[in-house]
Write a protein that holds these residues in place. Structure first.
Motif, PDB file in Angstrom:
ATOM      1  N   LEU B 171      56.376 -11.338  -9.234  1.00 11.32           N
ATOM      2  CA  LEU B 171      55.957 -10.693 -10.351  1.00 11.32           C
ATOM      3  C   LEU B 171      56.824 -10.941 -11.791  1.00 11.32           C
ATOM      4  O   LEU B 171      58.275 -10.872 -11.460  1.00 11.32           O
ATOM      5  CB  LEU B 171      55.804  -9.157 -10.059  1.00 11.32           C
ATOM      6  N   SER B 173      56.174  -9.165 -14.607  1.00 14.81           N
ATOM      7  CA  SER B 173      56.349  -7.919 -15.212  1.00 14.81           C
ATOM      8  C   SER B 173      56.348  -6.859 -13.869  1.00 14.81           C
ATOM      9  O   SER B 173      55.803  -7.134 -12.938  1.00 14.81           O
ATOM     10  CB  SER B 173      55.090  -7.642 -16.153  1.00 14.81           C
ATOM     11  N   THR B 174      56.902  -5.955 -14.549  1.00 13.10           N
ATOM     12  CA  THR B 174      56.784  -4.461 -13.478  1.00 13.10           C
ATOM     13  C   THR B 174      55.321  -4.357 -13.428  1.00 13.10           C
ATOM     14  O   THR B 174      54.558  -4.318 -14.794  1.00 13.10           O
ATOM     15  CB  THR B 174      57.644  -3.495 -14.144  1.00 13.10           C
ATOM     16  N   VAL B 175      54.930  -4.019 -12.427  1.00 13.31           N
ATOM     17  CA  VAL B 175      53.373  -3.207 -12.184  1.00 13.31           C
ATOM     18  C   VAL B 175      53.476  -1.816 -12.113  1.00 13.31           C
ATOM     19  O   VAL B 175      54.314  -1.355 -11.445  1.00 13.31           O
ATOM     20  CB  VAL B 175      52.643  -4.056 -10.820  1.00 13.31           C
ATOM     21  N   ILE B 176      52.791  -1.316 -12.990  1.00 15.53           N
ATOM     22  CA  ILE B 176      52.835   0.052 -12.973  1.00 15.53           C
ATOM     23  C   ILE B 176      51.205   0.798 -12.738  1.00 15.53           C
ATOM     24  O   ILE B 176      50.267  -0.075 -13.077  1.00 15.53           O
ATOM     25  CB  ILE B 176      53.208   0.711 -14.351  1.00 15.53           C
ATOM     26  N   SER B 187      55.833   3.370 -11.257  1.00 13.03           N
ATOM     27  CA  SER B 187      55.900   2.100 -11.224  1.00 13.03           C
ATOM     28  C   SER B 187      56.308   1.576  -9.970  1.00 13.03           C
ATOM     29  O   SER B 187      56.788   2.044  -9.086  1.00 13.03           O
ATOM     30  CB  SER B 187      57.054   1.348 -12.292  1.00 13.03           C
ATOM     31  N   LEU B 188      55.598   0.230  -9.419  1.00 11.71           N
ATOM     32  CA  LEU B 188      55.878  -0.286  -8.208  1.00 11.71           C
ATOM     33  C   LEU B 188      57.086  -0.994  -8.132  1.00 11.71           C
ATOM     34  O   LEU B 188      57.839  -1.588  -8.997  1.00 11.71           O
ATOM     35  CB  LEU B 188      54.938  -1.347  -7.860  1.00 11.71           C
ATOM     36  N   ARG B 190      59.282  -3.985  -7.417  1.00 11.56           N
ATOM     37  CA  ARG B 190      58.877  -5.150  -7.598  1.00 11.56           C
ATOM     38  C   ARG B 190      58.964  -5.926  -6.376  1.00 11.56           C
ATOM     39  O   ARG B 190      58.205  -6.911  -6.038  1.00 11.56           O
ATOM     40  CB  ARG B 190      59.636  -5.993  -8.723  1.00 11.56           C
ATOM     41  N   TYR B 193      56.267  -6.509  -3.687  1.00 13.13           N
ATOM     42  CA  TYR B 193      55.014  -7.199  -4.235  1.00 13.13           C
ATOM     43  C   TYR B 193      55.031  -8.353  -4.791  1.00 13.13           C
ATOM     44  O   TYR B 193      56.136  -9.037  -5.019  1.00 13.13           O
ATOM     45  CB  TYR B 193      54.271  -6.252  -5.160  1.00 13.13           C
TER      46      TYR B 193
END
Lengths: 420, 420
Positions: B171, B173-176, B187-188, B190, B193
């Motif tokens: 990823l 970007s950070t996924v939120i 936030s997930l 990282r 994922y």
């Protein structure tokens, strides 16, 4: 999922591009400063130079980013945090490109440690500009040069109201969870998730407190400031959808992409100077129509006097129509542009159009004209492009010299004159 | 998280670039075909032309993608699925660029419906090539032109073994996760994922069955083939980390990025033809050293006869060293390149070096030489670039004509000759 039709929509607000920019009804009337962590090594670009120092049309990427903040009147100070070995380089860049709001400070060993150092610096007397410690701190990446005032004001306002705010974008790819053996476990429902981007904004209290309370583990391995604000201050950041141009220059290919955006932005508008001659005005009006068909703006002004002088501060492309064949008008234009130091930041294009009542002579007969305008510009700065063409009132066009043919505005102008 | 240091690492395997490409120890000895959904409207590029049909250095993006598959010997058929209104355009592209493995079929109203149509077409007698219905179907995006044989063979092998396989990337970007009111929920992490990318591979049975069993809702709103395989066939796809060049051309800026990758790739190697003259060989050896300092490869061969003829099929840049001042060698080279239709796919660069034992004459005295080589190439095709320079055995260099100065290899050659 929102998919903006055209990333170009945000280009009108490129740094230095559009003083008519009107960021909605919001008005930022409290002190805001910026921390720009720029300590990255750029390992993913595969280049020796960290990407924030790579040149885009000759100017370092970080200078575009700094300029994007500096031109915003309500931003007080931009603290650029760099690795110790880059201090001299960054200070040189700030001086060369006249970044008067930039303060350069040495960073820490990780991203969070560098940001913390930047936030601290905003309190130190020698870094303070204007009203002292800011109400809101905006944190951004050095390698996202296209942030605009509209986005910044939304982030600043939301940060003041909610304690924290961050830009988000739709996910480009499906995000999947993997098993420990490397198989698909499940895929996330895209609509429920967003990519967290920059800029982010925090009240000074929230970001200061978050960095006071967080652990060494956070400082060493964390990446997300919004997460620290949530965990240590109980602040749920307000999320604001940003334009696609917020993307981060990550790979070498992104440098080419960023350059293409800058070039396109610089070619979107032009300004034509007509003097007070009716036939020049008439040509300018035809030219304006032709520009419109190309989705380009063309403003018509008699000269750069009075209120029109502000074109010196917003436009990069000038077309001087001359009816008497004299170089005096274009000389004055070049002198004004030079006095305003316009070519320091972006290439300046000057097209001189000699409006001729007679049938057009052959190239040989007027070879002195192109040479003359070329001579005018060439010894000055790197960033000048000049082009000369003669337009007959009978409609034919002959183009003269071009210092560099690879210039969007000049190439478009050539074809557009033929459409008039 | 894995962050490859240099996306350039995969460039050596650009389509048509490197016949030495050795995709590990795996060997694909079963029938594999490809479905390329290309029905997108390219709304995110902000261009009128869908991005798969936009030109990169004059050739449509989809032609690069098709070529990336066609050059892989074990791929039988590439089904390109396009909107009905693009059928004629796509057939024209396939014919113009000699895509002999490409079959063009009309798509459905959504991505999944188009892919299903492509998978069905692989069973229809008129679409079959070679061994009929393939063992494995690879699904890819038309707008990811830089997929290489190594990745394709990994995907094909894993699909055969596990029923399904897909490319993943870390990823960016950070996924939120967001609350319904637009605030940060969490936030997930990282590391747990991945972004799901293309290519993906399936046994024909799995993908066929998945599309047989799935619902209209899936066909209308789903995006992820791996998800269908999991849900309807119980197949957990094997995930394979891909290089950054797998990225999807999404925005207009990505076209500039893709072009920069192609240009860089084409400038990475060159071939010098020396004849059998010792002084030419000596110059070539110096040149080879100079190329190495620029991370470019230079192969030295006497001519294009015998085994050396394969350079016609793998190289885009040729330097012909001539000692007698005659144009016959370079004429033969140009004729060979033309017979092989090399300039059809990418620009071909020919540099003619006249090795002179005498002191170098002034530009004026040898103006006929540059003009002669320029004349040789210019009337043929768009995609030729020629450059001529004279190198004295005393070490000085004088460059002659250049048809177009914007050519990496020519510009590098100029400076490299000076280093010899």
């Amino acid at each position: 999922m929102e998919r903006p039709a055209d990333p170009g929509a945000s280009l009108a607000r490129l740094p230095g591009k559009d003083p008519h920019n009107n960021p909605g009804d919001v008005s930022v009337d409290f002190p805001v400063s910026v921390v720009l962590p720029a300590g990255g090594t750029g390992e993913r670009t595969g280049l020796q130079t960290p990407k924030q120092f790579c040149g885009l049309m000759g100017r370092p990427l970080i200078s575009y980013t700094a300029q994007a903040f500096e031109r915003v009147s309500w931003i007080q100070c931009v603290v650029v945090v760099v690795a110790t070995e880059s201090l001299a380089l960054m200070r040189d860049i700030a001086q060369r490109y006249r970044h008067s709001k930039v303060r350069v400070v040495p960073g820490g060993s990780t991203r969070h440690r560098s940001i913390r150092r930047g936030v601290q610096a905003l309190r130190e007397p020698e870094e303070q500009v204007g009203a002292g410690t800011p109400k809101v701190v905006i944190i951004h990446d050095a390698v996202r040069p296209f942030v605009d005032e509209d986005m910044l004001s939304k982030i600043a306002m939301a940060a003041k109201e909610h304690g924290a705010a961050g830009a988000i974008r739709p996910l480009v790819s499906t995000v999947i969870a993997t098993t420990s053996e490397g198989y698909l476990d499940h895929s996330l429902e895209r609509a429920k998730y967003r990519a967290s981007e920059m800029p982010q904004g925090f009240t000074y209290e929230v970001i200061h407190q978050a960095y006071q309370k967080c652990t060494d583990y956070d400082l060493d391995y964390g990446t997300e400031c919004l997460h620290l604000a949530l965990q240590y201050c109980g602040t749920n950041a307000k999320l604001i959808e940003g334009p696609p141009t917020l993307w981060k220059v990550t790979y070498k290919r992104d440098l080419a992409a960023a350059e293409s955006i800058i070039k396109e932005s610089l070619s979107q508008s032009s300004c034509v100077l007509t003097g007070d001659c009716p036939s020049a005005l008439s040509l300018a009006a035809s030219l304006q129509k032709a520009f419109t068909t190309q989705h380009m703006d063309l403003d018509i002004i008699p000269n750069l006097q009075g209120d029109h002088a502000n074109y010196l501060l917003k436009e990069w492309n000038f077309i001087q129509i001359s009816v008497n064949g004299s170089l005096s008008e274009v000389k004055a234009l070049l002198a004004s542009l030079q006095a305003a130091e316009r070519a320091l930041l972006n290439p300046v294009v000057v097209v001189w159009v000699h409006l001729s009542g007679a049938d057009l002579p052959s190239i040989g007969e007027t070879a002195t004209e192109p040479a003359a305008i070329s001579d005018l510009a060439s010894p000055r700065l790197e960033n000048w492009k000049t082009f000369c063409c003669t337009v007959s009132t009978s409609g034919s066009v002959r183009s003269g010299c071009e210092k560099r043919v690879k210039c969007g505005v000049i190439q478009k102008s050539k074809s557009l004159f033929k459409m008039c």
